[in-house]
Motif scaffolding. Structure first.
Motif, PDB file in Angstrom:
ATOM      1  N   THR A 212     -10.323  33.587  50.464  1.00  0.00           N
ATOM      2  CA  THR A 212     -11.385  34.240  49.694  1.00  0.00           C
ATOM      3  C   THR A 212     -12.065  33.230  48.772  1.00  0.00           C
ATOM      4  O   THR A 212     -13.298  33.195  48.673  1.00  0.00           O
ATOM      5  CB  THR A 212     -10.814  35.417  48.871  1.00  0.00           C
ATOM      6  N   ARG A 213     -11.264  32.399  48.118  1.00  0.00           N
ATOM      7  CA  ARG A 213     -11.844  31.377  47.230  1.00  0.00           C
ATOM      8  C   ARG A 213     -12.696  30.387  48.004  1.00  0.00           C
ATOM      9  O   ARG A 213     -13.764  29.992  47.540  1.00  0.00           O
ATOM     10  CB  ARG A 213     -10.734  30.634  46.487  1.00  0.00           C
ATOM     11  N   LYS A 214     -12.226  29.973  49.174  1.00  0.00           N
ATOM     12  CA  LYS A 214     -12.996  29.033  49.992  1.00  0.00           C
ATOM     13  C   LYS A 214     -14.366  29.624  50.315  1.00  0.00           C
ATOM     14  O   LYS A 214     -15.384  28.938  50.229  1.00  0.00           O
ATOM     15  CB  LYS A 214     -12.255  28.713  51.295  1.00  0.00           C
ATOM     16  N   LYS A 215     -14.384  30.897  50.697  1.00  0.00           N
ATOM     17  CA  LYS A 215     -15.652  31.558  51.034  1.00  0.00           C
ATOM     18  C   LYS A 215     -16.544  31.667  49.816  1.00  0.00           C
ATOM     19  O   LYS A 215     -17.757  31.456  49.900  1.00  0.00           O
ATOM     20  CB  LYS A 215     -15.386  32.941  51.629  1.00  0.00           C
ATOM     21  N   GLN A 216     -15.952  31.981  48.654  1.00  0.00           N
ATOM     22  CA  GLN A 216     -16.745  32.103  47.421  1.00  0.00           C
ATOM     23  C   GLN A 216     -17.343  30.757  47.036  1.00  0.00           C
ATOM     24  O   GLN A 216     -18.511  30.667  46.655  1.00  0.00           O
ATOM     25  CB  GLN A 216     -15.893  32.638  46.285  1.00  0.00           C
ATOM     26  N   TYR A 217     -16.550  29.689  47.145  1.00  0.00           N
ATOM     27  CA  TYR A 217     -17.038  28.360  46.787  1.00  0.00           C
ATOM     28  C   TYR A 217     -18.113  27.883  47.777  1.00  0.00           C
ATOM     29  O   TYR A 217     -19.071  27.240  47.388  1.00  0.00           O
ATOM     30  CB  TYR A 217     -15.901  27.347  46.720  1.00  0.00           C
ATOM     31  N   ALA A 218     -17.940  28.236  49.043  1.00  0.00           N
ATOM     32  CA  ALA A 218     -18.929  27.863  50.037  1.00  0.00           C
ATOM     33  C   ALA A 218     -20.260  28.560  49.755  1.00  0.00           C
ATOM     34  O   ALA A 218     -21.322  27.934  49.846  1.00  0.00           O
ATOM     35  CB  ALA A 218     -18.437  28.223  51.433  1.00  0.00           C
ATOM     36  N   LYS A 219     -20.201  29.827  49.357  1.00  0.00           N
ATOM     37  CA  LYS A 219     -21.426  30.558  49.026  1.00  0.00           C
ATOM     38  C   LYS A 219     -22.091  29.981  47.781  1.00  0.00           C
ATOM     39  O   LYS A 219     -23.296  29.827  47.735  1.00  0.00           O
ATOM     40  CB  LYS A 219     -21.125  32.053  48.786  1.00  0.00           C
ATOM     41  N   SER A 220     -21.297  29.683  46.756  1.00  0.00           N
ATOM     42  CA  SER A 220     -21.869  29.161  45.504  1.00  0.00           C
ATOM     43  C   SER A 220     -22.426  27.751  45.712  1.00  0.00           C
ATOM     44  O   SER A 220     -23.384  27.358  45.049  1.00  0.00           O
ATOM     45  CB  SER A 220     -20.851  29.160  44.375  1.00  0.00           C
ATOM     46  N   ALA A 221     -21.874  26.986  46.642  1.00  0.00           N
ATOM     47  CA  ALA A 221     -22.375  25.656  46.932  1.00  0.00           C
ATOM     48  C   ALA A 221     -23.719  25.711  47.645  1.00  0.00           C
ATOM     49  O   ALA A 221     -24.532  24.792  47.525  1.00  0.00           O
ATOM     50  CB  ALA A 221     -21.358  24.876  47.765  1.00  0.00           C
ATOM     51  N   GLN A 222     -23.962  26.784  48.388  1.00  0.00           N
ATOM     52  CA  GLN A 222     -25.214  26.949  49.124  1.00  0.00           C
ATOM     53  C   GLN A 222     -26.357  27.365  48.215  1.00  0.00           C
ATOM     54  O   GLN A 222     -27.506  27.180  48.551  1.00  0.00           O
ATOM     55  CB  GLN A 222     -25.054  27.984  50.238  1.00  0.00           C
TER      56      GLN A 222
END
Length: 133
Positions: A122-132
């Motif tokens: 879940t954190r990986k997905k959240q960080y990937a979204k915030s990086a975009q």
């Protein structure tokens, strides 16, 4: 004594600022800790301490049961497993049966490891979204 107070403050802050997922992880970790301690108490024939630690583990299982959201299918699957673990802890306590403690510990460890993996994903997905963004 001051170091102990600082640690307590840290622990309280960790609980107060944790997400729901992190709190669940803490519950699993606490349950594992109490079961392991109960096993040790059983080996040392400290039955009063064993009883208290098993009761603490049962209280955590009850909390996990209460927090299940019945609208999700996984909750309907988890409830009987939690009920089984709670019952098995009772039997372990009554019969001083380490094998039953091991059985519950195995379940709790597996649930904790799975839950930890869910949090990481879940954190990986959240960080990937915030990086975009």
């Amino acid at each position: 004594m001051t170091g102990n107070k600082a640690y307590e403050a840290y622990q309280n802050n960790a609980v107060n600022t944790a997400s729901g997922g992190e709190l669940t992880l803490m519950l699993y970790n606490g349950c594992m800790k109490f079961i392991k301690q109960a096993k040790k108490d059983m080996e040392e024939k400290n039955y009063e301490a064993k009883n208290k630690n098993i009761q603490k583990a049962q209280a955590i299982i009850q909390e996990l049961m209460i927090t299940l959201d019945p609208q999700y299918e996984i909750s309907k699957q988890m409830m009987p497993l939690y009920e089984f673990m709670h019952h098995t802890l009772t039997q372990a306590n009554i019969k001083n049966d380490q094998e039953k403690l091991d059985q519950v510990l195995e379940f709790v460890t597996e649930f904790r490891d799975t839950w930890k993996q869910v949090i990481l994903e879940t954190r990986k997905k959240q960080y990937a979204k915030s990086a975009q963004v």
